[in-house]
Scaffold this motif. Structure first.
Motif, short mmCIF file in Angstrom:
data_model
loop_
_atom_site.label_atom_id
_atom_site.label_comp_id
_atom_site.label_asym_id
_atom_site.label_seq_id
_atom_site.Cartn_x
_atom_site.Cartn_y
_atom_site.Cartn_z
N SER A 77 -22.33 23.53 5.07
CA SER A 77 -22.09 24.32 6.28
C SER A 77 -21.32 25.60 5.95
O SER A 77 -21.51 26.64 6.59
CB SER A 77 -21.35 23.50 7.33
N GLN A 78 -20.45 25.54 4.93
CA GLN A 78 -19.73 26.75 4.52
C GLN A 78 -20.68 27.73 3.84
O GLN A 78 -20.59 28.94 4.05
CB GLN A 78 -18.58 26.40 3.58
N ARG A 79 -21.61 27.23 3.06
CA ARG A 79 -22.61 28.09 2.42
C ARG A 79 -23.47 28.76 3.49
O ARG A 79 -23.74 29.95 3.43
CB ARG A 79 -23.47 27.26 1.47
N SER A 80 -23.87 27.99 4.51
CA SER A 80 -24.67 28.55 5.60
C SER A 80 -23.89 29.59 6.39
O SER A 80 -24.45 30.59 6.83
CB SER A 80 -25.12 27.43 6.54
N THR A 81 -22.60 29.37 6.55
CA THR A 81 -21.77 30.34 7.26
C THR A 81 -21.69 31.64 6.49
O THR A 81 -21.77 32.73 7.08
CB THR A 81 -20.35 29.76 7.49
N LEU A 82 -21.57 31.58 5.17
CA LEU A 82 -21.56 32.80 4.36
C LEU A 82 -22.88 33.55 4.51
O LEU A 82 -22.88 34.78 4.64
CB LEU A 82 -21.33 32.47 2.89
N ILE A 83 -23.99 32.84 4.51
CA ILE A 83 -25.29 33.49 4.68
C ILE A 83 -25.38 34.12 6.07
O ILE A 83 -25.89 35.22 6.24
CB ILE A 83 -26.43 32.48 4.44
#
Length: 63
Positions: free
Chosen positions: A21-27
């Motif tokens: 979810s943190q990776r998706s937030t960065l994207i």
């Protein structure tokens, strides 16, 4: 809307070994590489996303 508030953020940390979810937030913040800088509208939604990954980004400039 030239006077709309914007916020400039830079990615300073890697999403490797972080929750997906943190990776998706960065994207979602238009970031995916260390050193990348993006300028986004200063809205509560964007502020919430920045708070979620505050350890991976830094605020460069606030207008």
């Amino acid at each position: 809307m030239a006077d709309a508030k914007t916020i400039k953020i830079e990615q300073i940390g890697s999403p490797i070994r972080r929750h997906h979810s943190q990776r998706s937030t960065l994207i979602g913040l238009k970031l995916n590489k260390i050193g990348r800088v993006t300028e986004l509208p200063d809205t509560p939604a964007v502020r919430g996303m920045i708070t979620k990954v505050h350890h991976l980004v830094r605020i460069v400039d606030e207008k």
